[in-house]
Each structure stands twice: as C-alpha cells, then as structure tokens.
Design a protein around this motif. Structure first.
Motif, PDB file in Angstrom:
ATOM      1  N   ALA A  13       5.950  -2.480  71.394  1.00 12.71           N
ATOM      2  CA  ALA A  13       4.986  -2.045  70.391  1.00 12.71           C
ATOM      3  C   ALA A  13       5.590  -0.970  69.489  1.00 12.71           C
ATOM      4  CB  ALA A  13       3.724  -1.525  71.074  1.00 12.71           C
ATOM      5  N   LYS A  14       5.140  -0.951  68.232  1.00  7.89           N
ATOM      6  CA  LYS A  14       5.671  -0.002  67.267  1.00  7.89           C
ATOM      7  C   LYS A  14       4.578   0.936  66.768  1.00  7.89           C
ATOM      8  CE  LYS A  14       9.466  -2.815  65.407  1.00  7.89           C
ATOM      9  NZ  LYS A  14      10.032  -3.434  64.175  1.00  7.89           N
ATOM     10  N   VAL A  15       4.996   2.157  66.443  1.00  4.25           N
ATOM     11  CA  VAL A  15       4.113   3.156  65.846  1.00  4.25           C
ATOM     12  C   VAL A  15       4.705   3.538  64.502  1.00  4.25           C
ATOM     13  CG1 VAL A  15       3.077   5.439  66.076  1.00  4.25           C
ATOM     14  CG2 VAL A  15       3.447   4.022  68.119  1.00  4.25           C
ATOM     15  N   GLN A  16       4.018   3.186  63.420  1.00  2.00           N
ATOM     16  CA  GLN A  16       4.504   3.469  62.076  1.00  2.00           C
ATOM     17  C   GLN A  16       3.664   4.565  61.438  1.00  2.00           C
ATOM     18  OE1 GLN A  16       4.200   0.191  59.349  1.00  2.00           O
ATOM     19  NE2 GLN A  16       5.106   1.321  57.632  1.00  2.00           N
ATOM     20  N   VAL A  17       4.302   5.655  61.025  1.00  2.00           N
ATOM     21  CA  VAL A  17       3.594   6.750  60.373  1.00  2.00           C
ATOM     22  C   VAL A  17       3.211   6.328  58.962  1.00  2.00           C
ATOM     23  CG1 VAL A  17       3.732   9.137  59.578  1.00  2.00           C
ATOM     24  CG2 VAL A  17       4.762   8.491  61.762  1.00  2.00           C
ATOM     25  N   ILE A  18       1.903   6.437  58.648  1.00  3.75           N
ATOM     26  CA  ILE A  18       1.383   6.054  57.336  1.00  3.75           C
ATOM     27  C   ILE A  18       1.254   7.257  56.413  1.00  3.75           C
ATOM     28  CG2 ILE A  18      -0.564   4.993  56.120  1.00  3.75           C
ATOM     29  CD1 ILE A  18       1.031   3.059  57.837  1.00  3.75           C
ATOM     30  N   ALA A  19       0.802   8.377  56.965  1.00  2.00           N
ATOM     31  CA  ALA A  19       0.578   9.563  56.141  1.00  2.00           C
ATOM     32  C   ALA A  19       0.633  10.809  57.005  1.00  2.00           C
ATOM     33  CB  ALA A  19      -0.766   9.476  55.424  1.00  2.00           C
ATOM     34  N   PRO A  20       1.091  11.930  56.439  1.00  2.00           N
ATOM     35  CA  PRO A  20       1.097  13.185  57.188  1.00  2.00           C
ATOM     36  C   PRO A  20      -0.307  13.756  57.300  1.00  2.00           C
ATOM     37  CG  PRO A  20       1.786  13.576  54.931  1.00  2.00           C
ATOM     38  CD  PRO A  20       1.627  12.081  55.073  1.00  2.00           C
ATOM     39  N   GLN A  21      -0.439  14.779  58.110  1.00  2.00           N
ATOM     40  CA  GLN A  21      -1.724  15.456  58.246  1.00  2.00           C
ATOM     41  C   GLN A  21      -2.002  16.313  57.013  1.00  2.00           C
ATOM     42  OE1 GLN A  21      -0.447  17.505  61.811  1.00  2.00           O
ATOM     43  NE2 GLN A  21      -0.492  19.480  60.749  1.00  2.00           N
ATOM     44  N   PRO A  22      -3.274  16.666  56.763  1.00  2.00           N
ATOM     45  CA  PRO A  22      -3.561  17.616  55.684  1.00  2.00           C
ATOM     46  C   PRO A  22      -2.876  18.951  55.957  1.00  2.00           C
ATOM     47  CG  PRO A  22      -5.567  16.520  56.437  1.00  2.00           C
ATOM     48  CD  PRO A  22      -4.489  16.166  57.411  1.00  2.00           C
ATOM     49  N   SER A  23      -2.776  19.786  54.935  1.00  4.65           N
ATOM     50  CA  SER A  23      -2.082  21.056  55.079  1.00  4.65           C
ATOM     51  C   SER A  23      -2.812  21.969  56.054  1.00  4.65           C
ATOM     52  CB  SER A  23      -1.970  21.754  53.724  1.00  4.65           C
ATOM     53  OG  SER A  23      -3.254  22.136  53.248  1.00  4.65           O
ATOM     54  N   VAL A  41       2.314   2.586  75.038  1.00  2.00           N
ATOM     55  CA  VAL A  41       2.803   2.572  73.658  1.00  2.00           C
ATOM     56  C   VAL A  41       3.987   3.533  73.557  1.00  2.00           C
ATOM     57  CG1 VAL A  41       2.242   3.107  71.252  1.00  2.00           C
ATOM     58  CG2 VAL A  41       0.544   1.979  72.720  1.00  2.00           C
ATOM     59  N   PRO A  42       5.148   3.060  73.109  1.00  2.48           N
ATOM     60  CA  PRO A  42       6.311   3.958  72.963  1.00  2.48           C
ATOM     61  C   PRO A  42       5.978   5.132  72.037  1.00  2.48           C
ATOM     62  CG  PRO A  42       6.948   1.661  72.698  1.00  2.48           C
ATOM     63  CD  PRO A  42       5.450   1.675  72.711  1.00  2.48           C
ATOM     64  N   ASN A  43       6.528   6.294  72.358  1.00  2.00           N
ATOM     65  CA  ASN A  43       6.187   7.498  71.596  1.00  2.00           C
ATOM     66  C   ASN A  43       7.405   8.401  71.470  1.00  2.00           C
ATOM     67  OD1 ASN A  43       4.732   9.467  70.261  1.00  2.00           O
ATOM     68  ND2 ASN A  43       3.703  10.225  72.090  1.00  2.00           N
ATOM     69  N   PRO A  44       8.464   7.918  70.773  1.00  3.20           N
ATOM     70  CA  PRO A  44       9.698   8.714  70.690  1.00  3.20           C
ATOM     71  C   PRO A  44       9.527  10.028  69.931  1.00  3.20           C
ATOM     72  CG  PRO A  44       9.787   6.831  69.207  1.00  3.20           C
ATOM     73  CD  PRO A  44       8.574   6.642  70.054  1.00  3.20           C
ATOM     74  N   ASP A  45       8.510  10.129  69.071  1.00  2.00           N
ATOM     75  CA  ASP A  45       8.303  11.353  68.289  1.00  2.00           C
ATOM     76  C   ASP A  45       7.313  12.307  68.952  1.00  2.00           C
ATOM     77  OD1 ASP A  45      10.037  10.489  66.258  1.00  2.00           O
ATOM     78  OD2 ASP A  45       8.436   9.312  65.331  1.00  2.00           O
ATOM     79  N   LEU A  62      -1.713  10.068  60.329  1.00  2.00           N
ATOM     80  CA  LEU A  62      -2.218   8.698  60.472  1.00  2.00           C
ATOM     81  C   LEU A  62      -1.061   7.755  60.759  1.00  2.00           C
ATOM     82  CD1 LEU A  62      -4.762   6.845  60.237  1.00  2.00           C
ATOM     83  CD2 LEU A  62      -4.068   6.437  57.866  1.00  2.00           C
ATOM     84  N   VAL A  63      -1.217   6.912  61.795  1.00  2.00           N
ATOM     85  CA  VAL A  63      -0.194   5.927  62.143  1.00  2.00           C
ATOM     86  C   VAL A  63      -0.838   4.552  62.269  1.00  2.00           C
ATOM     87  CG1 VAL A  63       1.148   7.681  63.362  1.00  2.00           C
ATOM     88  CG2 VAL A  63      -0.393   6.181  64.647  1.00  2.00           C
ATOM     89  N   CYS A  64      -0.025   3.529  62.076  1.00  2.00           N
ATOM     90  CA  CYS A  64      -0.453   2.142  62.273  1.00  2.00           C
ATOM     91  C   CYS A  64       0.267   1.593  63.508  1.00  2.00           C
ATOM     92  CB  CYS A  64      -0.112   1.302  61.042  1.00  2.00           C
ATOM     93  SG  CYS A  64      -0.690  -0.410  61.130  1.00  2.00           S
ATOM     94  N   LEU A  65      -0.494   0.918  64.374  1.00  2.00           N
ATOM     95  CA  LEU A  65       0.065   0.388  65.618  1.00  2.00           C
ATOM     96  C   LEU A  65       0.302  -1.108  65.489  1.00  2.00           C
ATOM     97  CD1 LEU A  65      -2.308   2.195  68.148  1.00  2.00           C
ATOM     98  CD2 LEU A  65      -0.078   2.970  67.326  1.00  2.00           C
ATOM     99  N   GLU A  66       1.520  -1.543  65.783  1.00  2.00           N
ATOM    100  CA  GLU A  66       1.842  -2.969  65.852  1.00  2.00           C
ATOM    101  C   GLU A  66       2.043  -3.314  67.322  1.00  2.00           C
ATOM    102  OE1 GLU A  66       4.892  -4.269  63.114  1.00  2.00           O
ATOM    103  OE2 GLU A  66       4.513  -2.540  61.829  1.00  2.00           O
ATOM    104  N   LEU A  67       0.972  -3.754  67.964  1.00  4.13           N
ATOM    105  CA  LEU A  67       0.977  -3.905  69.420  1.00  4.13           C
ATOM    106  C   LEU A  67       1.856  -5.058  69.887  1.00  4.13           C
ATOM    107  CD1 LEU A  67      -2.821  -3.322  70.137  1.00  4.13           C
ATOM    108  CD2 LEU A  67      -0.969  -1.643  70.022  1.00  4.13           C
ATOM    109  N   ASP A  68       2.023  -6.097  69.060  1.00  5.57           N
ATOM    110  CA  ASP A  68       2.779  -7.279  69.464  1.00  5.57           C
ATOM    111  C   ASP A  68       4.183  -7.327  68.882  1.00  5.57           C
ATOM    112  OD1 ASP A  68       0.713  -8.473  71.053  1.00  5.57           O
ATOM    113  OD2 ASP A  68      -0.322  -9.009  69.213  1.00  5.57           O
ATOM    114  N   ALA A  69       4.620  -6.216  68.308  1.00 12.62           N
ATOM    115  CA  ALA A  69       5.973  -6.185  67.760  1.00 12.62           C
ATOM    116  C   ALA A  69       7.004  -6.332  68.882  1.00 12.62           C
ATOM    117  CB  ALA A  69       6.212  -4.872  67.010  1.00 12.62           C
ATOM    118  N   LEU A  70       8.178  -6.857  68.539  1.00 15.45           N
ATOM    119  CA  LEU A  70       9.261  -7.053  69.505  1.00 15.45           C
ATOM    120  C   LEU A  70      10.398  -6.085  69.188  1.00 15.45           C
ATOM    121  CD1 LEU A  70       9.292 -10.957  69.648  1.00 15.45           C
ATOM    122  CD2 LEU A  70       8.310  -9.356  71.311  1.00 15.45           C
ATOM    123  N   PRO A  71      11.058  -5.581  70.214  1.00 19.65           N
ATOM    124  CA  PRO A  71      10.891  -5.893  71.641  1.00 19.65           C
ATOM    125  C   PRO A  71       9.770  -5.104  72.313  1.00 19.65           C
ATOM    126  CG  PRO A  71      12.683  -4.356  71.370  1.00 19.65           C
ATOM    127  CD  PRO A  71      12.202  -4.688  69.985  1.00 19.65           C
TER     128      PRO A  71
END
Length: 328
Positions: free
Chosen positions: A175-185, A137-141, A164-173
């Motif tokens: 897989a994608k990792v989309q950040v949904i929410a930050p961590q608690p303080s 899974v790509p992890n540029p961050d 919290l992140v959402c994984l789109e495993l079949d995204a092109l070109p």
C-alpha cells in the motif's frame, strides 16, 4: 449510544430527533469498548482482544481478523487503549465490501481489513489485501494518522496537524501513502488536540478540536472547533463553516449530514469525549463527559439533553446511525 452498563448486552441509545431513549440488544457489547459509524454498525473490542463488527438493528455480528499484527506493533497497550479509532467505510472497489480501518498504538499507525456481508461467495472478487487479516499501512515518514474517509471513490487520511494524504491500498508491492497537501500554518491553527476528516455533499472537510485540561475533574473540556474545506484546485485548506450541514465527531467515524430542513441544527458540531490519554489503567474512569454541541456561528457550546451518563474506564458515549444495511 451511551456508556455501557455492566453485565448486560442491552445498550441504551439517545435519539437526537425526538430526545427519547431506547434500548437495543447489542451482542458482545457487555464490558467492551465500542466505536460507532453512520452505517448502523459498531466495532466492539474486549479484554480478549477479539474485535467484532456488530449491526445495531439486526443483532448480528462478524468477527474481525485477529489483532495480532496490531498488538505486535502497539508496545503493550492496555486492551481498551490499543486502538484509538476504528473507522468503517464502504469499499469503493466492491459493493459488498466494507473497509475497517484501525488507528492504533502510541504513534497512531494505520491498519485496515476488508469485511464482506455476503455469506454466499464471490470469493475471487474478495481475494484482496486486507481480506481475512489486518494489513499494516507502510509509514516511512512516521505520519501520525488522525482520521480516514472515502471521498469521490478515493481514500484520504488526515495526518499530523492537518497534512492530507491519499491511500492506495492495492498498490504493488505494498500500500502507498501519497501526500496531497501540507497542514495549515502553525500560526493559523495553533495546537489542536484532535483532528477529524469527513465529506459533505460536495466537499472534503477537516475539523480541528481545541480543549483545555481541567485537573480537578480529571478531564479535558472542549472550548472550540475550526472547520476547513480542502480546495483541490489550489491544493490547500481554506477556513470555512458547515453552512446547511451538521457534523458528528468523537470515537469511531466522523461524518457530516445536510440539515437544511432543521435550521436550529445547521452549522453545528456534535461531539463526544474521545480523549483517552489519561485513561491508562483499568478500574477508574478519567473523563468521558466532554459531550455537547458547538454552534460555529455563535461560537458557544450547549449540553445534550440526556440524563446522567456514567462513563466507565472502557466505555463512553459515541455516535451511530440506525442504517438498515443487512448481513447478506
């Protein structure tokens, strides 16, 4: 599932429902590290770096793809520390597929493979990313992955200290990792040692685990847990408890089950020892005995009533349920 005994494929289990022991033959389990799941399946990994998906009731197994891509990125980890956690999920996109995730290496990267129990065919439907090989899974961050779960047919991961992140495993070109929410303080959560992600009947839940180091016993000892529910409307974590549910955390999958008919087990977290940071070399076992039940309402910990277990440098207790999924 208790620690491995040398030179035997017989594996000892402790049944939490009746406090009894049973022995099951588990192929390729001898001198292997194991990760449990709620699907009646475990992943085994040995010194040859070959991983298998094994059914605890059917005594059947499937070889997972070669771990070469993971080994290439893991910077010469010992075999028993190469993968921190294998997680087995039903693939929401295909009823015959399982997704096997591997959190690996010194910076907790993520890879996945798709495995089918259908020996007969339907190959066109299974020609997907991760089929027959590990997909990184790509992890540029540079996120540190802690756990993965499938909730409402989407794949979510818990990263860093609660991001919290959402994984789109079949995204092109790729897989994608989309950040949904930050961590608690940080003021709220402090410094948790382990984090877990699971679903209840209606909610997405994060569990934060806190330990202290006991140098005399060469192990970490769990002191408490915090439980959070994710509010999708507000896109944030909210402190909660498990109410009429019980959670299971440790090596392998994290999961939550309703226990409304067993009041004594409501609002509890059953945990096993998944701290491998001190276990860097073969031969001598460090830890493995941080096992028990945390009652969230009372904020106390009780020991499980199984007799003495002897963790090895590669083998510790972990959770598995005797589901009857079959290799078809």
């Amino acid at each position: 599932m208790l620690s491995n005994k040398l030179d035997s494929d017989l594996q000892r289990f402790f049944n939490l429902c009746n406090n009894r022991y049973l022995w099951l033959e588990l192929p390729t389990s001898d001198q292997k590290r194991c990760w449990g799941s709620p699907h009646g399946l475990v992943v085994t990994l040995g010194p040859d770096y070959q991983a298998y998906l094994v059914h605890v009731r059917k005594e059947d197994q499937i070889a997972l793809p070669p771990l070469n891509p993971i080994r290439a990125l893991a910077q010469l980890e010992e075999w028993f520390c190469l993968v921190h956690k294998f997680i087995i999920l039903k693939d929401p996109s295909h009823e015959l597929l399982f997704l096997v995730f591997a959190i690996f290496g010194p910076v907790n990267r993520l890879a996945f493979a798709r495995v089918t129990f259908n020996r007969g065919g339907d190959g066109a439907a299974l020609n997907r990313r991760g089929q027959g090989q590990w997909a990184i899974v790509p992890n540029p961050d540079n996120l540190k992955f802690n756990d993965v779960v499938c909730f409402n047919d989407k794949i979510y991961a818990l990263c860093d200290n609660g991001k919290l992140v959402c994984l789109e495993l079949d995204a092109l070109p790729e897989a994608k990792v989309q950040v949904i929410a930050p961590q608690p303080s940080e003021e709220e959560i402090g410094t948790p040692q382990k984090l877990y992600l699971m679903k209840s009947q209606q909610n997405l839940i994060a569990v934060f685990r806190y330990r202290v180091h006991n140098p005399k016993k060469m192990r970490q000892e769990t002191k408490k847990f915090l439980v959070y529910n994710f509010n999708f409307s507000a896109s944030n974590w909210e402190v909660t408890d498990l109410k009429d549910c019980t959670a299971f955390v440790g090596d392998g999958n994290s999961w939550c089950i309703p226990t409304s008919t067993i009041p004594s087990r409501n609002n509890c977290i059953y945990f096993t020892d998944d701290n491998w940071e001190l276990q860097r070399y073969p031969g001598v076992a460090y830890g493995g005995r941080d096992v028990g039940v945390f009652n969230i309402a009372r904020k106390d910990i009780q020991q499980l009533p199984f007799r003495k277990d002897n963790p090895l440098y590669y083998s510790r207790p972990n959770w598995v349920t005797p589901s009857y999924y079959a290799f078809r």
